[in-house]
Motif scaffolding. Structure first.
Motif, PDB file in Angstrom:
ATOM      1  N   UNK A   1       0.818  -1.214   0.000  1.00  0.00           N
ATOM      2  CA  UNK A   1       0.000   0.000   0.000  1.00  0.00           C
ATOM      3  C   UNK A   1       0.851   1.264   0.000  1.00  0.00           C
ATOM      4  N   UNK A   2       2.077   1.176   0.474  1.00  0.00           N
ATOM      5  CA  UNK A   2       3.047   2.269   0.372  1.00  0.00           C
ATOM      6  C   UNK A   2       4.414   1.624   0.248  1.00  0.00           C
ATOM      7  N   UNK A   3       5.240   2.154  -0.646  1.00  0.00           N
ATOM      8  CA  UNK A   3       6.517   1.501  -0.930  1.00  0.00           C
ATOM      9  C   UNK A   3       7.519   2.511  -1.467  1.00  0.00           C
ATOM     10  N   UNK A   4       8.814   2.238  -1.308  1.00  0.00           N
ATOM     11  CA  UNK A   4       9.798   3.005  -2.074  1.00  0.00           C
ATOM     12  C   UNK A   4       9.703   2.589  -3.541  1.00  0.00           C
ATOM     13  N   UNK A   5       9.753   3.555  -4.420  1.00  0.00           N
ATOM     14  CA  UNK A   5       9.725   3.214  -5.838  1.00  0.00           C
ATOM     15  C   UNK A   5      11.011   2.482  -6.221  1.00  0.00           C
ATOM     16  N   UNK A   6      10.900   1.547  -7.140  1.00  0.00           N
ATOM     17  CA  UNK A   6      12.072   0.812  -7.617  1.00  0.00           C
ATOM     18  C   UNK A   6      12.799   1.551  -8.737  1.00  0.00           C
ATOM     19  N   UNK A   7      12.118   2.482  -9.417  1.00  0.00           N
ATOM     20  CA  UNK A   7      12.685   3.071 -10.631  1.00  0.00           C
ATOM     21  C   UNK A   7      12.869   4.588 -10.566  1.00  0.00           C
ATOM     22  N   UNK A   8      12.192   5.229  -9.657  1.00  0.00           N
ATOM     23  CA  UNK A   8      12.316   6.678  -9.539  1.00  0.00           C
ATOM     24  C   UNK A   8      12.478   7.027  -8.064  1.00  0.00           C
ATOM     25  N   UNK A   9      13.073   8.176  -7.760  1.00  0.00           N
ATOM     26  CA  UNK A   9      13.378   8.512  -6.357  1.00  0.00           C
ATOM     27  C   UNK A   9      12.172   9.058  -5.604  1.00  0.00           C
ATOM     28  N   UNK A  10      11.190   8.196  -5.357  1.00  0.00           N
ATOM     29  CA  UNK A  10       9.969   8.614  -4.685  1.00  0.00           C
ATOM     30  C   UNK A  10       9.530   7.568  -3.681  1.00  0.00           C
ATOM     31  N   UNK A  11       8.641   8.001  -2.789  1.00  0.00           N
ATOM     32  CA  UNK A  11       7.793   7.093  -2.028  1.00  0.00           C
ATOM     33  C   UNK A  11       6.435   7.103  -2.718  1.00  0.00           C
ATOM     34  N   UNK A  12       5.911   5.908  -2.970  1.00  0.00           N
ATOM     35  CA  UNK A  12       4.647   5.772  -3.706  1.00  0.00           C
ATOM     36  C   UNK A  12       3.558   5.283  -2.759  1.00  0.00           C
ATOM     37  N   UNK A  13       2.488   6.075  -2.641  1.00  0.00           N
ATOM     38  CA  UNK A  13       1.347   5.731  -1.786  1.00  0.00           C
ATOM     39  C   UNK A  13       0.254   5.215  -2.700  1.00  0.00           C
ATOM     40  N   UNK A  14      -0.131   3.930  -2.527  1.00  0.00           N
ATOM     41  CA  UNK A  14      -0.943   3.213  -3.497  1.00  0.00           C
ATOM     42  C   UNK A  14      -2.297   2.776  -2.939  1.00  0.00           C
ATOM     43  N   UNK A  15      -2.702   3.304  -1.807  1.00  0.00           N
ATOM     44  CA  UNK A  15      -3.827   2.742  -1.068  1.00  0.00           C
ATOM     45  C   UNK A  15      -5.190   3.221  -1.562  1.00  0.00           C
ATOM     46  N   UNK A  16      -5.254   4.327  -2.278  1.00  0.00           N
ATOM     47  CA  UNK A  16      -6.524   4.983  -2.583  1.00  0.00           C
ATOM     48  C   UNK A  16      -7.201   4.427  -3.828  1.00  0.00           C
ATOM     49  N   UNK A  17      -8.536   4.430  -3.821  1.00  0.00           N
ATOM     50  CA  UNK A  17      -9.315   4.263  -5.045  1.00  0.00           C
ATOM     51  C   UNK A  17      -9.147   5.510  -5.913  1.00  0.00           C
ATOM     52  N   UNK A  18      -9.357   5.361  -7.230  1.00  0.00           N
ATOM     53  CA  UNK A  18      -9.419   6.541  -8.082  1.00  0.00           C
ATOM     54  C   UNK A  18     -10.538   7.448  -7.575  1.00  0.00           C
ATOM     55  N   UNK A  19     -10.322   8.753  -7.687  1.00  0.00           N
ATOM     56  CA  UNK A  19     -11.252   9.719  -7.117  1.00  0.00           C
ATOM     57  C   UNK A  19     -12.234  10.264  -8.157  1.00  0.00           C
ATOM     58  N   UNK A  20     -13.374  10.750  -7.668  1.00  0.00           N
ATOM     59  CA  UNK A  20     -14.417  11.222  -8.574  1.00  0.00           C
ATOM     60  C   UNK A  20     -14.003  12.470  -9.337  1.00  0.00           C
ATOM     61  N   UNK A  21     -13.376  13.415  -8.668  1.00  0.00           N
ATOM     62  CA  UNK A  21     -13.165  14.720  -9.290  1.00  0.00           C
ATOM     63  C   UNK A  21     -11.709  15.143  -9.252  1.00  0.00           C
ATOM     64  N   UNK A  22     -11.396  16.141 -10.038  1.00  0.00           N
ATOM     65  CA  UNK A  22     -10.057  16.716 -10.060  1.00  0.00           C
ATOM     66  C   UNK A  22      -9.682  17.226  -8.676  1.00  0.00           C
ATOM     67  N   UNK A  23     -10.568  17.973  -8.045  1.00  0.00           N
ATOM     68  CA  UNK A  23     -10.251  18.547  -6.739  1.00  0.00           C
ATOM     69  C   UNK A  23     -10.064  17.468  -5.677  1.00  0.00           C
ATOM     70  N   UNK A  24     -10.825  16.386  -5.755  1.00  0.00           N
ATOM     71  CA  UNK A  24     -10.608  15.269  -4.832  1.00  0.00           C
ATOM     72  C   UNK A  24      -9.183  14.735  -4.972  1.00  0.00           C
ATOM     73  N   UNK A  25      -8.781  14.500  -6.203  1.00  0.00           N
ATOM     74  CA  UNK A  25      -7.451  13.944  -6.462  1.00  0.00           C
ATOM     75  C   UNK A  25      -6.358  14.889  -5.994  1.00  0.00           C
ATOM     76  N   UNK A  26      -6.485  16.160  -6.339  1.00  0.00           N
ATOM     77  CA  UNK A  26      -5.442  17.132  -5.994  1.00  0.00           C
ATOM     78  C   UNK A  26      -5.325  17.292  -4.483  1.00  0.00           C
ATOM     79  N   UNK A  27      -6.447  17.464  -3.805  1.00  0.00           N
ATOM     80  CA  UNK A  27      -6.399  17.666  -2.356  1.00  0.00           C
ATOM     81  C   UNK A  27      -5.834  16.438  -1.652  1.00  0.00           C
ATOM     82  N   UNK A  28      -6.244  15.263  -2.093  1.00  0.00           N
ATOM     83  CA  UNK A  28      -5.710  14.041  -1.496  1.00  0.00           C
ATOM     84  C   UNK A  28      -4.197  13.959  -1.700  1.00  0.00           C
ATOM     85  N   UNK A  29      -3.721  14.258  -2.892  1.00  0.00           N
ATOM     86  CA  UNK A  29      -2.286  14.200  -3.163  1.00  0.00           C
ATOM     87  C   UNK A  29      -1.522  15.209  -2.308  1.00  0.00           C
ATOM     88  N   UNK A  30      -2.083  16.391  -2.100  1.00  0.00           N
ATOM     89  CA  UNK A  30      -1.424  17.388  -1.261  1.00  0.00           C
ATOM     90  C   UNK A  30      -1.386  16.947   0.192  1.00  0.00           C
TER      91      UNK A  30
END
Length: 403
Positions: A232-261
């Protein structure tokens, strides 16, 4: 399923705010029957011409696709990228005679068994895992946050893992699957958890321990390669990031942006704790898995375990734990200028419910899953009468009926 975030992810990391990027997966549905359609190859090809190479890609199922933002430094840049890619993908879907649907699962019809995308790795996965690949059209929202140092990334995962059930509860958006109400807020989570590596991450002692775990999982056959580590959360194997993978796709642009922030602020808080010597809480794997199921079942309407907080674990209302989360990250949200955006999202979430609650609200009014599909399908501006955010909010309030 792919770690396809652009390779520029670490370029600006450490310069001001942490970099952030988002991958969103969407289902493809017939506009007449609203059932899943296996036309991703045509949609991805058309979307690639509109969005640029690598920004709209195929997934394992031909009934879904994924959008991949570039590396973003602030909310304005991220919002523009998410909006642009959703519009390009929605337009390409319409050109291919289908709808792009923002749900973690397919509401009507089934996306399997294969065909799958004609790629050697996908064929290898299908050959090894058999029926697990059937109906494997689960649509998530993955957030990448730039953490260039792998040792720090591993420790950040330790700090984030107790918060994953709450993030899932906030973003649950898959109550229906193949014509039925599943009784869960995130049925995507239940389908996804069938994979042997789709678990909460273990508590990792070091980078060496992390590499030992990855090697053992590959050697066991539970993963065909290290990229198939579906934590559900992991260090990326290919890019220098932490990847959070737990969420369902969101309904709206603002949902996605606010969640990512919100996620970016949580990573910033973890880095601060790490650098100031505050250890991560070593929550037991089985308890974390139980909390994940509870979040997938209830969304924000039920209880949550206080795993991220010191002391004995206890059940509290999910919104109570959310306030604790906001107290934990508000300094980082304010520093980035993101506090008001995230707070407005949480206010809307409390008012309208999660995506799962909003889907069920449409169904309760009309008793037709076809109407739910229409309500959460992405419109193609400028032909749509409203932006995706306003459309979804109006549908949830009952002031606009799905078409």
């Amino acid at each position: 399923m792919r770690n396809s975030y652009a390779t520029r992810a670490g370029v600006r990391a450490g310069q001001g705010q942490l970099t952030v990027g988002v991958e969103e997966e969407f289902a493809l549905a017939d506009p007449v029957t609203r059932k899943a359609v296996l036309v991703a190859d045509a949609v991805v090809e058309a979307a690639g011409r509109l969005a640029g190479e690598g920004h709209v890609v195929g997934e394992m199922s031909l009934a879904q696709l994924e959008t991949v933002t570039g590396v973003c430094s602030d909310a304005h840049e991220l919002r523009a990228e998410v909006r642009r890619l959703r519009r390009c993908a929605a337009r390409a879907a319409r050109e291919a005679g289908c709808q792009l649907v923002a749900s973690g699962t397919v509401l009507l019809g089934v996306p399997g068994p294969p065909p799958i995308l004609d790629k050697p790795r996908d064929h290898a996965i299908a050959a090894r895992f058999g029926l697990l690949v059937d109906q494997q059209c689960t649509n998530a929202c993955h957030v990448h946050v730039g953490v260039p140092d792998l040792e720090e990334a591993v420790q950040v995962v330790n700090h984030l893992r107790p918060w994953m059930p709450l993030l899932l509860a906030m973003t649950a958006n898959s109550p229906f699957c193949s014509g039925r109400d599943t009784g869960h807020a995130s049925w995507r989570t239940m389908l996804w958890d069938r994979w042997p590596t789709a678990t909460p991450p273990p508590y990792l002692r070091s980078v060496d321990h992390y590499e030992e775990v990855v090697a053992a999982l590959v050697d066991s056959g539970a993963a065909v390669d290290p990229a198939m580590l579906y934590w559900s959360v992991r260090p990326s194997r290919h890019v220098p990031t932490v990847e959070i993978r737990v969420a369902d796709v969101q309904l709206s642009i603002e949902d996605t942006v606010a969640y990512a922030l919100l996620v970016r602020a949580l990573v910033a808080a973890a880095l601060t704790d790490l650098r100031e010597g505050r250890p991560a809480l070593p929550v037991e794997d089985t308890v974390l898995r139980a909390a994940t199921w509870r979040a997938a079942h209830d969304g924000m309407s039920g209880q949550a375990l206080t795993l991220p907080l010191p002391g004995p674990h206890r059940s509290v209302p999910a919104w109570q734990l959310t306030e604790a989360l906001m107290g934990h990250i508000q300094e980082h949200l304010r520093k980035a200028g993101d506090f008001d955006t995230v707070r407005r999202w949480l206010t809307r979430l409390r008012r309208h419910g999660t995506g799962a609650a909003q889907q069920r609200a449409v169904y309760e009014r009309t008793q037709r899953l076809a109407d739910v599909v229409d309500a959460i399908a992405l419109p193609e501006p400028p032909h749509a009468d409203a932006t995706p955010d306003r459309k979804h909010e109006a549908i949830c309030e009952g002031t606009v009926q799905p078409t």
